[in-house]
Scaffold this motif. Structure first.
Motif, mmCIF file in Angstrom:
data_model
loop_
_atom_site.group_PDB
_atom_site.id
_atom_site.type_symbol
_atom_site.label_atom_id
_atom_site.label_comp_id
_atom_site.label_asym_id
_atom_site.label_seq_id
_atom_site.Cartn_x
_atom_site.Cartn_y
_atom_site.Cartn_z
ATOM 1 N N GLU A 152 -2.524 12.378 -6.525
ATOM 2 C CA GLU A 152 -3.064 11.339 -5.649
ATOM 3 C C GLU A 152 -1.996 10.716 -4.761
ATOM 4 O O GLU A 152 -2.229 10.457 -3.573
ATOM 5 C CB GLU A 152 -3.731 10.262 -6.513
ATOM 6 N N VAL A 153 -0.812 10.470 -5.327
ATOM 7 C CA VAL A 153 0.210 9.751 -4.560
ATOM 8 C C VAL A 153 1.185 10.670 -3.832
ATOM 9 O O VAL A 153 1.906 10.219 -2.947
ATOM 10 C CB VAL A 153 1.006 8.786 -5.469
ATOM 11 N N PRO A 202 1.015 12.939 -1.397
ATOM 12 C CA PRO A 202 1.050 13.015 0.062
ATOM 13 C C PRO A 202 1.644 11.774 0.730
ATOM 14 O O PRO A 202 2.054 11.825 1.890
ATOM 15 C CB PRO A 202 -0.426 13.171 0.438
ATOM 16 N N HIS A 203 1.713 10.662 0.001
ATOM 17 C CA HIS A 203 2.160 9.414 0.605
ATOM 18 C C HIS A 203 3.522 8.948 0.081
ATOM 19 O O HIS A 203 3.965 7.858 0.441
ATOM 20 C CB HIS A 203 1.133 8.310 0.328
ATOM 21 N N SER A 204 4.177 9.763 -0.749
ATOM 22 C CA SER A 204 5.362 9.261 -1.443
ATOM 23 C C SER A 204 6.667 9.921 -1.044
ATOM 24 O O SER A 204 7.738 9.402 -1.371
ATOM 25 C CB SER A 204 5.179 9.427 -2.960
ATOM 26 N N SER A 214 8.005 10.760 2.094
ATOM 27 C CA SER A 214 8.722 10.370 3.305
ATOM 28 C C SER A 214 9.232 8.941 3.285
ATOM 29 O O SER A 214 9.936 8.512 4.198
ATOM 30 C CB SER A 214 7.816 10.553 4.532
ATOM 31 N N ARG A 215 8.880 8.186 2.244
ATOM 32 C CA ARG A 215 9.295 6.787 2.166
ATOM 33 C C ARG A 215 10.175 6.562 0.941
ATOM 34 O O ARG A 215 10.004 7.217 -0.092
ATOM 35 C CB ARG A 215 8.065 5.880 2.050
ATOM 36 N N ARG A 275 9.339 7.374 -6.391
ATOM 37 C CA ARG A 275 7.997 6.836 -6.576
ATOM 38 C C ARG A 275 7.185 7.742 -7.501
ATOM 39 O O ARG A 275 6.403 7.263 -8.314
ATOM 40 C CB ARG A 275 7.270 6.669 -5.241
ATOM 41 N N GLU A 328 5.324 6.333 -10.764
ATOM 42 C CA GLU A 328 3.878 6.469 -10.953
ATOM 43 C C GLU A 328 3.570 7.262 -12.223
ATOM 44 O O GLU A 328 2.650 6.919 -12.985
ATOM 45 C CB GLU A 328 3.260 7.162 -9.741
#
Length: 364
Positions: free
Chosen positions: A54-55, A57-59, A61-62, A258, A262
Motif C-alpha cells: 500500500e505504501v 508507491p508513495h514512500s 521518493s521522499r 518509511r 510501516e
C-alpha cells in the motif's frame, strides 16, 4: 600520474570487516539451504506485506520521518514507557553503534562476553574505544562474576547478549540482579535481547523489568529475527531519557526508511499471529537439537533461533560436511558451528546430515 597512497586512521588495521553468513552451494538434490544468518525462514506476516504494498508507491521518493512518530508511539504503548525512552536505528546493531559512539571517548572500555555477537569488537574499535572480552564459562554462558571483576574506571558500557549469539545460552534473573549490584552506576549495562522472542527459560530476566528498576540499564530489540524484517533494517533501544537523547544525536539521519517503519508498526499490530509462528520455530529448535544429540553431535540447549555446536577444531569439517549437502552454517574456526533454525524441510536436511556432522566433529 603518480600513484597516491592514502593515509588511514591509526588502528584501522585492527578492525576486522563483519562477515555475513554466506549463501549455501547447491546440494546433490538441487537445493540450497542458507542457515548461516539466523534469519526467519518465513516471509513477513500477510498484514505486513499488504501494508508495504500500500505504501510502496508513495514512500521511495521522499525522506522518511526522522522522528518515526507512529512507530515510536506504538513501541511506547507496547512496553508502557515514554516515547523519550526510545531510540531507533537501522537494526539493533546500528543502535549498539550509537550507544558506543555516544558514551565512549578514545581509550574508554566496552565489555562483553566472548564469544558473543561478532559485531561488538568491530563497533568498539571503529569508535576508538577498547574492547574487553571476558570468556564464557564452561557451559557457554556469560560469566557475570568475572565480568563484574573486570570493570575498571575506564569501563563505560557492558553488553549482556541474552540469549547469547552464537551459543544460545541465557543468564538468569538472579545472576543479572547480583551483577547489577556490583556495577557502578556510571556504567551503562546494555541487555541485548535480539532473540528474546525465542527464550523459554523460566529464570531468564526481562530486560524491560530491569530497565524500570535500574537507572543504568538499556535494552536492545530488533525486528530482524522473530518479525522477519531483516532486509528492512529496524531496531531500537529502550533507555534512560538522557541516553536515548544522546543516541538520537549520533544516529545516522533517515536511517530507518518509511517502509521499515510501516512494516514494524504493522508487525506490532499482528503479534498474536507472530507468536504462533515463533512457537513453531521453538518446536523445530527442540526437534533439531534432540536429533543432533541423538546422533552424537554436541549441541548446546538454545533459547534462540539457532543451535550452537561446540565442536572446536572440528568446525571447518562440520561446515564442509553441511556444504556438501547444500547447507550453509556459520563456522567459527577452532570453536564451533552455529546452525540457524529453518523451516521443517530445511531442518530435516540438517537432521539427515547428522551422522556426517558427528563424524566430522570427532577428532581423528
Amino acid at each position: 600520474m603518480s600513484e597516491v597512497t592514502q593515509t588511514f586512521r591509526p588502528g584501522l588495521e585492527r578492525v576486522a570487516a563483519y562477515r555475513a553468513g554466506k549463501p549455501a552451494p547447491v546440494g546433490p538434490d538441487g537445493r540450497s539451504i542458507k542457515l548461516s544468518s539466523n534469519e526467519n525462514p518465513y516471509p513477513p506476516l500477510p498484514a505486513v506485506v499488504a501494508r508495504l504494498a500500500e505504501v510502496l508507491p508513495h514512500s521511495i521518493s521522499r525522506y522518511p520521518s526522522i522522528a518515526a512518530e507512529e512507530l515510536t508511539g506504538a513501541l511506547a504503548a507496547r512496553f508502557d514507557v515514554a516515547a523519550d525512552n526510545i531510540a531507533l536505528g537501522a537494526g539493533s546493531v546500528e543502535v549498539a553503534a550509537q550507544l558506543i559512539h555516544a558514551l565512549t571517548a578514545p581509550g574508554d572500555e566496552v565489555m562483553f562476553a566472548w564469544r558473543s555477537f561478532e559485531a561488538y569488537p568491530i563497533l568498539v574499535r571503529v569508535a576508538g574505544a577498547v574492547p574487553v572480552e571476558v570468556p564464557l564459562d564452561a557451559e557457554h554462558r556469560h560469566d557475570l562474576p568475572a565480568m563484574a571483576a573486570a570493570i575498571t574506571d575506564r569501563t563505560r558500557l557492558v553488553f549482556v547478549c541474552n540469549p547469547n549469539n552464537p551459543t544460545g545460552t541465557v543468564v538468569t534473573a538472579a545472576e543479572l540482579e547480583a551483577f547489577m549490584a556490583l556495577v557502578p552506576r556510571d556504567v551503562l549495562v546494555v541487555v541485548d535481547e535480539a532473540y528474546v522472542h525465542f527464550d523459554r527459560a523460566a529464570e531468564s530476566p526481562s530486560g524491560i523489568d530491569f530497565f524500570r528498576r535500574f537507572p543504568n540499564i538499556a535494552v536492545l530489540h530488533t525486528f530482524s529475527k522473530a518479525y522477519g524484517l531483516a532486509g528492512l533494517r529496524v531496531g531500537y533501544a529502550i533507555a534512560p531519557t538522557d541516553v536515548a537523547e544522546a543516541l538520537r544525536k549520533v544516529a545516522i539521519p533517515f536511517a530507518v526508511s518509511r517502509l521499515a517503519q510501516e512494516a514494524a508498526v504493522a508487525s506490532l499490530a499482528a503479534e498474536a499471529e507472530l507468536d504462533a509462528r515463533v512457537e513453531d520455530m521453538v518446536a523445530e529448535r527442540a526437534r533439531l537439537t534432540a536429533a543432533l544429540l541423538a546422533a552424537g553431535v554436541p549441541a548446546v540447549p538454545s533459547e534462540a533461533n539457532f543451535v550452537w555446536l561446540p565442536v572446536g577444531d572440528g568446525a571447518a569439517g562440520v561446515a564442509a560436511a553441511l556444504e556438501e549437502r547444500g547447507i550453509s552454517a556459520r563456522a567459527f574456526a577452532g570453536e564451533g558451528v552455529r546452525v540457524s533454525i529453518g523451516d521443517p524441510t530445511e531442518n530435516d536436511a540438517v537432521i539427515g546430515a547428522a551422522a556426517a556432522i558427528a563424524a566430522a566433529a570427532t577428532p581423528r
